[in-house]
Design a protein around this motif. Structure first.
Motif, mmCIF file in Angstrom:
data_model
loop_
_atom_site.group_PDB
_atom_site.id
_atom_site.type_symbol
_atom_site.label_atom_id
_atom_site.label_comp_id
_atom_site.label_asym_id
_atom_site.label_seq_id
_atom_site.Cartn_x
_atom_site.Cartn_y
_atom_site.Cartn_z
ATOM 1 N N ARG A 5 0.804 -1.224 0.000
ATOM 2 C CA ARG A 5 0.000 0.000 0.000
ATOM 3 C C ARG A 5 0.837 1.274 0.000
ATOM 4 N N ASP A 6 1.769 1.385 0.932
ATOM 5 C CA ASP A 6 2.507 2.641 1.081
ATOM 6 C C ASP A 6 3.367 2.949 -0.137
ATOM 7 N N GLU A 7 4.023 1.925 -0.676
ATOM 8 C CA GLU A 7 4.900 2.159 -1.824
ATOM 9 C C GLU A 7 4.108 2.544 -3.064
ATOM 10 N N ILE A 8 2.965 1.879 -3.290
ATOM 11 C CA ILE A 8 2.145 2.232 -4.459
ATOM 12 C C ILE A 8 1.515 3.605 -4.280
ATOM 13 N N MET A 9 1.142 3.944 -3.030
ATOM 14 C CA MET A 9 0.602 5.281 -2.763
ATOM 15 C C MET A 9 1.630 6.360 -3.120
ATOM 16 N N ALA A 10 2.856 6.189 -2.661
ATOM 17 C CA ALA A 10 3.892 7.187 -2.940
ATOM 18 C C ALA A 10 4.156 7.302 -4.435
ATOM 19 N N LEU A 11 4.213 6.168 -5.106
ATOM 20 C CA LEU A 11 4.472 6.179 -6.542
ATOM 21 C C LEU A 11 3.307 6.808 -7.304
ATOM 22 N N TYR A 148 5.171 -1.264 -9.412
ATOM 23 C CA TYR A 148 5.533 -1.944 -8.168
ATOM 24 C C TYR A 148 5.788 -3.432 -8.423
ATOM 25 N N LEU A 149 4.898 -4.070 -9.168
ATOM 26 C CA LEU A 149 5.045 -5.503 -9.432
ATOM 27 C C LEU A 149 6.257 -5.785 -10.319
ATOM 28 N N LEU A 150 6.500 -4.881 -11.278
ATOM 29 C CA LEU A 150 7.706 -5.042 -12.108
ATOM 30 C C LEU A 150 8.954 -4.972 -11.238
ATOM 31 N N LYS A 151 8.969 -4.027 -10.304
ATOM 32 C CA LYS A 151 10.116 -3.892 -9.405
ATOM 33 C C LYS A 151 10.278 -5.146 -8.550
ATOM 34 N N TYR A 152 9.155 -5.622 -8.022
ATOM 35 C CA TYR A 152 9.225 -6.812 -7.166
ATOM 36 C C TYR A 152 9.845 -7.985 -7.914
ATOM 37 N N SER A 532 -7.696 -0.012 -4.382
ATOM 38 C CA SER A 532 -6.765 0.385 -5.437
ATOM 39 C C SER A 532 -5.310 0.077 -5.100
ATOM 40 N N LEU A 533 -4.941 0.225 -3.833
ATOM 41 C CA LEU A 533 -3.542 0.097 -3.447
ATOM 42 C C LEU A 533 -3.201 -1.251 -2.822
ATOM 43 N N GLU A 534 -4.213 -2.024 -2.443
ATOM 44 C CA GLU A 534 -3.960 -3.316 -1.810
ATOM 45 C C GLU A 534 -4.602 -4.478 -2.565
#
Length: 549
Positions: A5-11, A148-152, A532-534
């Motif tokens: 959640r937090d990382e996608i929110m910031a991005l 985010y998923l690409l990074k993961y 949306s974020l989770e």
């Protein structure tokens, strides 16, 4: 469940802060921002050739796509899943005095608290569970989820048995030049790297379908979109002798009445129906004021399809046009009769009949009648029209039909039907092959796994109900359906062209798992944070694991 959640929110906030309105320099900026973001990932520093930023081709605007891929190390599979989403947004003019805050969610929300707001908007604003801003829903939060998923997986390629492709495309909100350009890179990777594309997951927004609807939707396939257009000719006359001619606007009005909101033109498939057509333009083609009636009028409609081909759609619209034309003439003759009785003037009898033809039929007739002289003249006319950059594809097509009409020997009133803009193909998923079966099974599994973590029902439906770039990764139409689009678009090959064979070369089943919210394209555009974020990212991730584990 990923704790994302937090990382996608910031991005998401970072992406929204880059104003990327379609057809502006912002599209170039957002692509550079995303490219720079991905370039910082250690994986792409070590594998620089697997990340590219590419300018679109055959485009009047300088803008770019960003593509990347991660190669899995778990096995040797060539299965490849595409994560796709668009970077551009609609404009920000609707924010009026808050335009400078439209792309800065925190500032915007503070400013909105000072305004008088609709009840539901105010409730969401003060809940702490919604985020506002241009593009936040459509669709930068979805794009942030994919990044985010690409990074993961760039950090954990050992968890993938196959490949993960990321595509951030431009120009979704206008002409889809981004995805149409990206197809060629996807094809190159398919041929050069041996990728076997097994599916695509888009991350466009989802919204309630009606007031009080609490479901969160996932869509399998997508609606198709056409722009059926009508060039309507009458018989010119002085307004003081109105019954000596036929006003094409009169016929155009009856045609609009017949087609607009007509449920007979809603296309039902798999228990789901498209919304009926609605008019997007109604005008005559007079350049200015005169006391003569117009020579021609021009009407076009938004037209969604689920199972009908463009050829079938045109046949159904021809039936409606004939009905409208016949009714126009019937009303005209009845009113002429009434006026004759009222004025004592003799009744004028005109031999007009309801005459409806397609552009393809008219063009073929004119080639037969005039041969090469007609063809050379029309080619020269189109070349001259291309110099007028103010003409969009729709008006370019109308002017081309108008010019062709001048060659007709029989100039009695008529309706000429054609398509004047981009056809976004419909996509239906029916488990007709292994790829579709696997994608739908992965989707069902993902919903089963994630649903217990969310209070609202996650519901799958068969057709994404909005126009999107999903239309350009697969084709359900046969060649006859596509030929109806090609041969009936007067601007085809000059002002307008789509390489549908490039779409067919990729031809992957596609679904949409995107952020949830309301008021996309409006001042109060906003997304719900939890889903949306989770939830949406974890649905997508579960599918990745099902398909590439």
């Amino acid at each position: 469940m990923l704790n994302c959640r937090d990382e996608i929110m910031a991005l998401t906030k970072q992406l929204v802060s880059v104003e990327s309105v379609v057809n502006t320099g912002g599209e170039k900026m957002i692509a550079q921002f995303i490219y720079g973001k991905l370039s910082a990932f250690p994986y792409f520093q070590e594998n620089q050739s697997q990340l590219v930023i590419e300018q679109t081709f055959a485009d009047e605007v300088e803008r770019h796509n960003v593509l990347a891929y991660v190669k899995g190390k778990k096995g040797n599979s060539n299965k490849t899943l595409i994560l796709m989403g668009h970077m551009d947004t609609v404009g920000i003019e609707d924010y009026t005095q808050l335009k400078d805050k439209a792309c800065h969610p925190d500032e915007l929300m503070e400013a909105l608290k000072q305004e008088s707001l609709p009840e539901d908007v105010e409730r969401h604003l003060n809940s702490g569970e919604w985020l506002f801003g241009r593009g936040i829903l459509d669709m930068k939060s979805g794009l942030a989820s994919h990044i985010y998923l690409l990074k993961y997986y760039s950090e954990h390629p050992e968890e993938l048995d196959g490949n993960l492709v990321f595509l951030a495309e431009c120009d979704e909100e206008d002409g889809s030049r981004g995805i149409l350009s990206a197809l060629h890179t996807l094809k190159d990777w398919k041929e050069q790297l041996g990728f076997h594309y097994i599916g695509a997951i888009n991350a466009d927004f989802v919204s309630p379908r009606f007031e009080g609807d609490s479901n969160r939707y996932i869509y399998k396939g997508t609606v198709g979109k056409l722009l059926p257009s009508f060039f309507i000719t009458g018989a010119e006359t002085h307004v003081g002798s109105c019954f000596e001619g036929l006003d094409p606007n009169f016929v155009a009005a009856e045609l609009t009445k017949q087609i607009n909101y007509n449920p007979e033109l809603s296309n039902e498939a798999f228990g789901e129906s498209t919304v009926p057509p609605v008019s997007l333009k109604l005008t005559d083609l007079k350049p200015g004021y005169t006391v003569q009636t117009a020579l021609a009028s021009y009407v076009y409609f938004n037209f969604f399809i689920h199972s009908w081909s463009p050829k079938e759609a045109m046949e159904k619209l021809r039936e409606q046009a004939v009905i409208a034309f016949q009714r126009s003439l019937s009303i005209y003759r009845e009113r002429a009769k009434q006026f004759s009785a009222l004025s004592g003037e003799p009744l004028q009898n005109h031999p007009w009949q309801a005459r409806v033809m397609t552009y393809e039929e008219m063009d073929s007739l004119l080639v037969q009648e005039h041969g090469e002289s007609y063809q050379l003249s029309m080619n020269a006319f189109k070349e001259s029209l291309l110099l007028d950059t103010s003409l969009d594809t729709r008006m370019f097509a109308a002017r081309t039909v108008e010019e062709a009409w001048k060659w007709m020997k029989d100039k009695s009133p008529a309706i000429i039907m054609f398509y004047s803009s981009l056809y976004s193909p419909r996509i239906e998923l029916t488990e007709k092959n292994r790829e579709e079966q696997a994608l739908l099974e992965a989707l069902d599994t993902a919903v089963d796994i994630v649903q217990p973590h969310y209070q609202h029902s996650i519901v799958t439906r068969n057709f994404f109900p909005y126009i999107s770039d999903m239309s350009f990764v697969a084709i359900s139409d046969d060649d006859a359906g596509l030929q109806a689009v090609i041969r009936n678009n007067p601007g085809w090959g000059s002002k307008h062209f789509v390489d549908y064979e490039a779409v067919r070369d990729i031809n992957v089943p596609v679904i949409n798992v995107g952020p949830y919210g309301v008021d996309a394209h409006k001042k109060y555009e906003r997304m719900e944070l939890k889903y949306s974020l989770e939830i949406a990212p974890n649905l997508t991730n579960t599918m990745i694991r099902q398909l590439l584990a």
